[in-house]
Design a protein around this motif. Structure first.
Motif, mmCIF file in Angstrom:
data_model
loop_
_atom_site.group_PDB
_atom_site.id
_atom_site.type_symbol
_atom_site.label_atom_id
_atom_site.label_comp_id
_atom_site.label_asym_id
_atom_site.label_seq_id
_atom_site.Cartn_x
_atom_site.Cartn_y
_atom_site.Cartn_z
ATOM 1 N N ARG A 146 0.838 -1.207 0.000
ATOM 2 C CA ARG A 146 0.000 0.000 0.000
ATOM 3 C C ARG A 146 0.870 1.253 0.000
ATOM 4 N N LEU A 147 1.958 1.220 0.754
ATOM 5 C CA LEU A 147 2.893 2.342 0.750
ATOM 6 C C LEU A 147 3.436 2.563 -0.659
ATOM 7 N N LYS A 148 3.821 1.482 -1.305
ATOM 8 C CA LYS A 148 4.319 1.570 -2.679
ATOM 9 C C LYS A 148 3.249 2.172 -3.590
ATOM 10 N N SER A 149 2.007 1.744 -3.439
ATOM 11 C CA SER A 149 0.910 2.277 -4.259
ATOM 12 C C SER A 149 0.670 3.758 -3.994
ATOM 13 N N GLU A 150 0.744 4.140 -2.722
ATOM 14 C CA GLU A 150 0.553 5.559 -2.383
ATOM 15 C C GLU A 150 1.636 6.432 -3.015
ATOM 16 N N ILE A 151 2.872 6.017 -2.893
ATOM 17 C CA ILE A 151 3.972 6.802 -3.475
ATOM 18 C C ILE A 151 3.806 6.844 -4.995
ATOM 19 N N ASP A 152 3.478 5.722 -5.590
ATOM 20 C CA ASP A 152 3.308 5.657 -7.041
ATOM 21 C C ASP A 152 2.121 6.487 -7.518
ATOM 22 N N ALA A 153 1.112 6.678 -6.670
ATOM 23 C CA ALA A 153 -0.102 7.399 -7.064
ATOM 24 C C ALA A 153 0.092 8.907 -7.188
ATOM 25 N N TYR A 154 1.176 9.434 -6.664
ATOM 26 C CA TYR A 154 1.422 10.877 -6.809
ATOM 27 C C TYR A 154 1.575 11.205 -8.287
ATOM 28 N N GLN A 204 6.544 17.783 -0.661
ATOM 29 C CA GLN A 204 5.957 19.044 -0.220
ATOM 30 C C GLN A 204 5.450 18.958 1.211
ATOM 31 N N ILE A 205 5.557 20.071 1.906
ATOM 32 C CA ILE A 205 4.880 20.247 3.190
ATOM 33 C C ILE A 205 4.067 21.524 3.073
ATOM 34 N N SER A 206 2.887 21.518 3.660
ATOM 35 C CA SER A 206 1.992 22.657 3.500
ATOM 36 C C SER A 206 0.882 22.576 4.538
ATOM 37 N N TYR A 237 -0.101 3.804 10.844
ATOM 38 C CA TYR A 237 -0.302 5.200 11.256
ATOM 39 C C TYR A 237 0.289 6.146 10.213
ATOM 40 N N HIS A 238 1.543 5.917 9.867
ATOM 41 C CA HIS A 238 2.190 6.801 8.891
ATOM 42 C C HIS A 238 1.666 6.574 7.477
ATOM 43 N N LEU A 239 1.233 5.368 7.164
ATOM 44 C CA LEU A 239 0.630 5.108 5.860
ATOM 45 C C LEU A 239 -0.627 5.960 5.691
ATOM 46 N N GLY A 240 -1.420 6.054 6.737
ATOM 47 C CA GLY A 240 -2.605 6.912 6.696
ATOM 48 C C GLY A 240 -2.249 8.376 6.497
ATOM 49 N N GLN A 241 -1.177 8.815 7.141
ATOM 50 C CA GLN A 241 -0.733 10.200 6.949
ATOM 51 C C GLN A 241 -0.312 10.439 5.500
ATOM 52 N N ILE A 242 0.386 9.479 4.919
ATOM 53 C CA ILE A 242 0.832 9.612 3.533
ATOM 54 C C ILE A 242 -0.370 9.664 2.592
ATOM 55 N N ASN A 243 -1.362 8.819 2.838
ATOM 56 C CA ASN A 243 -2.569 8.834 2.015
ATOM 57 C C ASN A 243 -3.254 10.197 2.081
ATOM 58 N N TYR A 244 -3.381 10.712 3.273
ATOM 59 C CA TYR A 244 -4.027 12.009 3.455
ATOM 60 C C TYR A 244 -3.203 13.117 2.802
ATOM 61 N N HIS A 245 -1.886 13.066 2.955
ATOM 62 C CA HIS A 245 -0.978 14.033 2.346
ATOM 63 C C HIS A 245 -1.170 14.052 0.829
ATOM 64 N N ARG A 246 -1.197 12.858 0.236
ATOM 65 C CA ARG A 246 -1.346 12.776 -1.216
ATOM 66 C C ARG A 246 -2.671 13.374 -1.657
ATOM 67 N N ARG A 247 -3.738 13.034 -0.949
ATOM 68 C CA ARG A 247 -5.051 13.537 -1.353
ATOM 69 C C ARG A 247 -5.177 15.046 -1.152
ATOM 70 N N LEU A 248 -4.502 15.588 -0.163
ATOM 71 C CA LEU A 248 -4.545 17.038 0.044
ATOM 72 C C LEU A 248 -3.697 17.806 -0.956
ATOM 73 N N LEU A 249 -2.507 17.295 -1.220
ATOM 74 C CA LEU A 249 -1.564 18.084 -2.016
ATOM 75 C C LEU A 249 -1.514 17.693 -3.480
ATOM 76 N N ASP A 250 -1.887 16.485 -3.810
ATOM 77 C CA ASP A 250 -1.779 16.045 -5.199
ATOM 78 C C ASP A 250 -3.128 16.093 -5.921
ATOM 79 N N ARG A 251 -4.188 16.129 -5.186
ATOM 80 C CA ARG A 251 -5.545 16.299 -5.723
ATOM 81 C C ARG A 251 -5.859 15.385 -6.890
ATOM 82 N N ARG A 252 -5.709 14.116 -6.664
ATOM 83 C CA ARG A 252 -6.002 13.131 -7.708
ATOM 84 C C ARG A 252 -7.466 12.947 -7.890
#
Length: 149
Positions: free
Chosen positions: A16-24, A32-34, A134-149
């Motif tokens: 799932r981590l691999k998928s999240e990183i690949d989904a950006y 990015q941090i924001s 825990y951190h996987l969830g943060q990454i998912n949320y980060h991607r959805r907030l900043l990458d707007r897929r």
């Protein structure tokens, strides 16, 4: 039995981590941090990989991995494919190591003191699964907030 359960969970969530990183869509957004987000997805990914390669690979599996925790949060702009390759390598290390951990080792004290109190290896490995999610969830949320897929 617990080994197989842990292998399944680590494998699932590292994939799932691999998928999240690949989904950006934008590799730049990985770093990015924001809006009060203090850690980028890339740095959280490096942190998770450092954590698992240390506590499972090096400590339990005897690999030669040497952790530099500070770099996990300061390195930037590692290409997406390199992060994915690192995740895939970590999947292998975790799986191979868990294949070698005996039931006796699971019941025994984890070889190093990580928390304020000693824990069993079993407890610490379960902790590592929750830390990953825990951190996987943060990454998912980060991607959805900043990458707007």
């Amino acid at each position: 039995m617990l080994n197989e359960t842990l292998k399944t969970l680590f494998n699932r969530d590292l994939n799932r981590l691999k998928s999240e990183i690949d989904a950006y869509q934008s590799e730049e957004n990985i770093w990015q941090i924001s809006h009060g987000i203090t850690n980028s997805a890339g740095n959280l990914c490096l942190h998770l990989l450092g954590n698992l390669n240390t506590y499972i690979g090096a400590i339990l599996g005897g690999t030669d991995y040497v952790r530099n925790r500070e770099l996990e949060f300061s390195l930037k702009d590692i290409p997406k494919q390199e992060l994915i390759n690192m995740i895939e390598a970590t999947i292998g290390v975790v799986s191979k190591t868990l294949d070698q951990v005996s039931n006796e080792q699971m019941d025994n004290e984890y070889p190093i003191l990580v928390f304020e109190e000693k824990t069993s290896t079993e407890f610490f490995l379960v902790h590592l699964t929750t830390h990953l999610t825990y951190h996987l969830g943060q990454i998912n949320y980060h991607r959805r907030l900043l990458d707007r897929r």
